[in-house]
Design a protein around this motif. Structure first.
Motif, mmCIF file in Angstrom:
data_model
loop_
_atom_site.group_PDB
_atom_site.id
_atom_site.type_symbol
_atom_site.label_atom_id
_atom_site.label_comp_id
_atom_site.label_asym_id
_atom_site.label_seq_id
_atom_site.Cartn_x
_atom_site.Cartn_y
_atom_site.Cartn_z
ATOM 1 N N ARG A 37 0.826 -1.160 0.064
ATOM 2 C CA ARG A 37 -0.173 -0.087 -0.081
ATOM 3 C C ARG A 37 0.650 1.176 0.028
ATOM 4 N NH1 ARG A 37 -2.504 3.347 3.868
ATOM 5 N NH2 ARG A 37 -4.455 4.204 3.389
ATOM 6 N N THR A 38 1.909 1.325 0.805
ATOM 7 C CA THR A 38 3.115 2.478 0.645
ATOM 8 C C THR A 38 3.501 2.765 -0.295
ATOM 9 O OG1 THR A 38 3.196 1.829 3.037
ATOM 10 C CG2 THR A 38 4.910 3.250 2.008
ATOM 11 N N TRP A 39 4.018 1.640 -1.186
ATOM 12 C CA TRP A 39 4.530 1.679 -2.536
ATOM 13 C C TRP A 39 3.566 2.135 -3.552
ATOM 14 C CZ3 TRP A 39 9.294 2.754 -3.364
ATOM 15 C CH2 TRP A 39 10.276 2.363 -2.357
ATOM 16 N N LYS A 40 2.426 1.928 -3.495
ATOM 17 C CA LYS A 40 1.489 2.107 -4.476
ATOM 18 C C LYS A 40 1.011 3.719 -4.415
ATOM 19 C CE LYS A 40 -3.221 0.794 -5.884
ATOM 20 N NZ LYS A 40 -4.202 0.006 -5.656
ATOM 21 N N ILE A 41 0.751 4.188 -2.906
ATOM 22 C CA ILE A 41 0.653 5.592 -2.763
ATOM 23 C C ILE A 41 2.061 6.507 -3.328
ATOM 24 C CG2 ILE A 41 0.413 7.202 -0.837
ATOM 25 C CD1 ILE A 41 -1.228 5.251 0.476
#
Length: 112
Positions: A37-41
């Motif tokens: 989720r962090t990398w997607k954001i």
């Protein structure tokens, strides 16, 4: 020599087993979902706008760039042709640009 091979295989197997255990423990803790989720954001908030700004920068620079043909200087060590190219008329390279790439005798003349 065979004993060294057996020892190295045993060590390799034990290290792979430990790695699998660590990876399975990490995945079960829910850390993987949070990292994804962090990398997607970060991709949508930082990377894509960064690419857009770079594209805008290059577009604006190309608007002010003057496309002039460089002066032809017949240096003896440049544009040496020992044999013809196997395409076209044989004197032009594969990615020849008539406005920017000179032939051994000079630029091609364009009557516009």
């Amino acid at each position: 020599m065979a004993a060294i091979g057996r020892v190295s295989q045993t060590l390799l197997r034990s290290s792979l087993t430990q790695t699998r255990r660590q990876l399975s423990a990490t995945a079960s803790a829910g850390h993987g979902e949070q990292a994804a989720r962090t990398w997607k954001i970060l991709s949508f908030v930082v990377a894509l706008p960064g690419v857009a700004v770079c594209m805008l920068n290059m577009y604006l620079k190309m608007q002010h760039h003057v496309h002039e043909q460089p002066e032809f200087v017949p240096y003896s060590h440049l544009r040496i042709r020992t044999k013809r190219f196997p395409w076209g008329d044989g004197s032009k390279s594969l990615f020849h640009n008539a406005e920017m790439n000179a032939l051994p005798a000079g630029y091609e003349s364009h009557d516009e």
